[in-house]
Design a protein around this motif. Structure first.
Motif, PDB file in Angstrom:
ATOM      1  N   THR A 103       0.962   4.734   4.721  1.00 34.65           N
ATOM      2  CA  THR A 103       0.329   6.104   5.274  1.00 34.65           C
ATOM      3  C   THR A 103      -1.171   5.323   5.559  1.00 34.65           C
ATOM      4  O   THR A 103      -1.632   4.370   5.331  1.00 34.65           O
ATOM      5  N   PRO A 104      -1.851   6.380   6.112  1.00 30.35           N
ATOM      6  CA  PRO A 104      -3.595   5.866   6.499  1.00 30.35           C
ATOM      7  C   PRO A 104      -4.130   5.437   5.151  1.00 30.35           C
ATOM      8  O   PRO A 104      -4.842   4.533   5.162  1.00 30.35           O
ATOM      9  N   ALA A 128      -4.441  -1.599   1.652  1.00 31.22           N
ATOM     10  CA  ALA A 128      -4.067  -2.779   1.887  1.00 31.22           C
ATOM     11  C   ALA A 128      -5.215  -3.676   2.482  1.00 31.22           C
ATOM     12  O   ALA A 128      -5.610  -4.783   2.115  1.00 31.22           O
ATOM     13  N   ASP A 129      -6.277  -2.950   3.251  1.00 32.43           N
ATOM     14  CA  ASP A 129      -7.510  -3.743   3.995  1.00 32.43           C
ATOM     15  C   ASP A 129      -8.352  -3.890   2.698  1.00 32.43           C
ATOM     16  O   ASP A 129      -8.991  -4.853   2.870  1.00 32.43           O
ATOM     17  N   THR A 130      -8.733  -3.068   1.839  1.00 30.86           N
ATOM     18  CA  THR A 130      -9.377  -3.068   0.641  1.00 30.86           C
ATOM     19  C   THR A 130      -9.326  -4.384   0.049  1.00 30.86           C
ATOM     20  O   THR A 130     -10.015  -5.466  -0.211  1.00 30.86           O
ATOM     21  N   MET A 131      -7.894  -4.643  -0.471  1.00 31.58           N
ATOM     22  CA  MET A 131      -7.405  -5.754  -0.994  1.00 31.58           C
ATOM     23  C   MET A 131      -7.313  -7.163  -0.411  1.00 31.58           C
ATOM     24  O   MET A 131      -7.819  -7.999  -0.826  1.00 31.58           O
ATOM     25  N   GLY A 169       0.870  -1.289  -0.015  1.00 32.51           N
ATOM     26  CA  GLY A 169      -0.049   0.159  -0.031  1.00 32.51           C
ATOM     27  C   GLY A 169       0.921   1.229   0.140  1.00 32.51           C
ATOM     28  O   GLY A 169       1.989   1.391   0.135  1.00 32.51           O
ATOM     29  N   GLU A 170       0.276   2.348  -0.331  1.00 33.31           N
ATOM     30  CA  GLU A 170       0.795   3.856  -0.126  1.00 33.31           C
ATOM     31  C   GLU A 170       1.946   3.738   0.945  1.00 33.31           C
ATOM     32  O   GLU A 170       1.069   3.324   2.043  1.00 33.31           O
ATOM     33  N   ALA A 171       3.089   4.322   0.774  1.00 33.80           N
ATOM     34  CA  ALA A 171       3.797   4.492   1.982  1.00 33.80           C
ATOM     35  C   ALA A 171       4.470   6.049   2.071  1.00 33.80           C
ATOM     36  O   ALA A 171       4.492   6.767   1.087  1.00 33.80           O
ATOM     37  N   ALA A 172       4.723   6.447   3.310  1.00 33.66           N
ATOM     38  CA  ALA A 172       5.066   7.783   3.634  1.00 33.66           C
ATOM     39  C   ALA A 172       6.752   7.791   3.177  1.00 33.66           C
ATOM     40  O   ALA A 172       7.400   6.779   3.009  1.00 33.66           O
TER      41      ALA A 172
END
Length: 162
Positions: free
Chosen positions: A24-25, A31-34, A10-13
């Motif tokens: 990131t949030p 990640a939760d969606t997938m 997922g998107e990272a800071a």
């Protein structure tokens, strides 16, 4: 036919060192969606429960943990699936794995794009672009250059309700 799922974290800071960057949030949401989508596919019998492996980098471990939680399974760390590792080495590792459950790898760009291109096209000169938390599903008789077929390419934005 064997199945392989390749996922970008997922998107990272931003930050330093690279291996310690956290999601990131938004990355956690991706990640939760997938993870929920995969769990639904397993529950419906569309996908066998995969064996889950992740890069040692923090953001990949966080993404893999979301998958582990949703699927009710553990995950193992593979030190050779970090951003700049060689697709051919991963292909060699895949050849050593027993037939059976799908294998799922959680890693990074450019590796996920290069590995997908290597397995499907036989070259990674171009690579495949991966949005954060995207998952490709491949199938093949043998995990060698140019021997896989792309079954699906799914990203969080395709699954968002609304």
């Amino acid at each position: 036919m064997q199945r392989l799922l390749i996922m970008r974290h997922g998107e990272a800071a931003p930050g330093f060192p690279d291996n310690a960057r956290r999601l990131t949030p938004r990355g956690m949401q991706e990640a939760d969606t997938m993870a929920r989508w995969l769990a639904q596919r397993v529950a419906k019998g569309e996908l066998l429960m995969p064996s889950l492996y992740a890069s040692p980098y923090v953001r990949a471990q966080q993404t893999a943990q979301a998958l582990s939680d949703a699927l009710g399974i553990g995950h193992e760390t593979l030190d050779f699936i970090t951003p700049d590792d060689a697709p051919a080495a991963i292909s060699d590792w895949l050849l050593e794995q027993e037939d059976g459950a799908p294998i799922m790898l959680v890693s990074h760009m450019p590796l996920v794009g290069n590995l997908t291109s290597w397995l499907v096209e036989g070259s990674y000169a171009q690579g495949v672009g991966f949005p954060t938390a995207a998952i490709v599903e491949l199938k093949a008789e043998i995990w060698a250059a140019g021997c896989a077929q792309l079954m699906s390419f799914t990203q969080p934005s395709q699954l968002a309700s609304g």
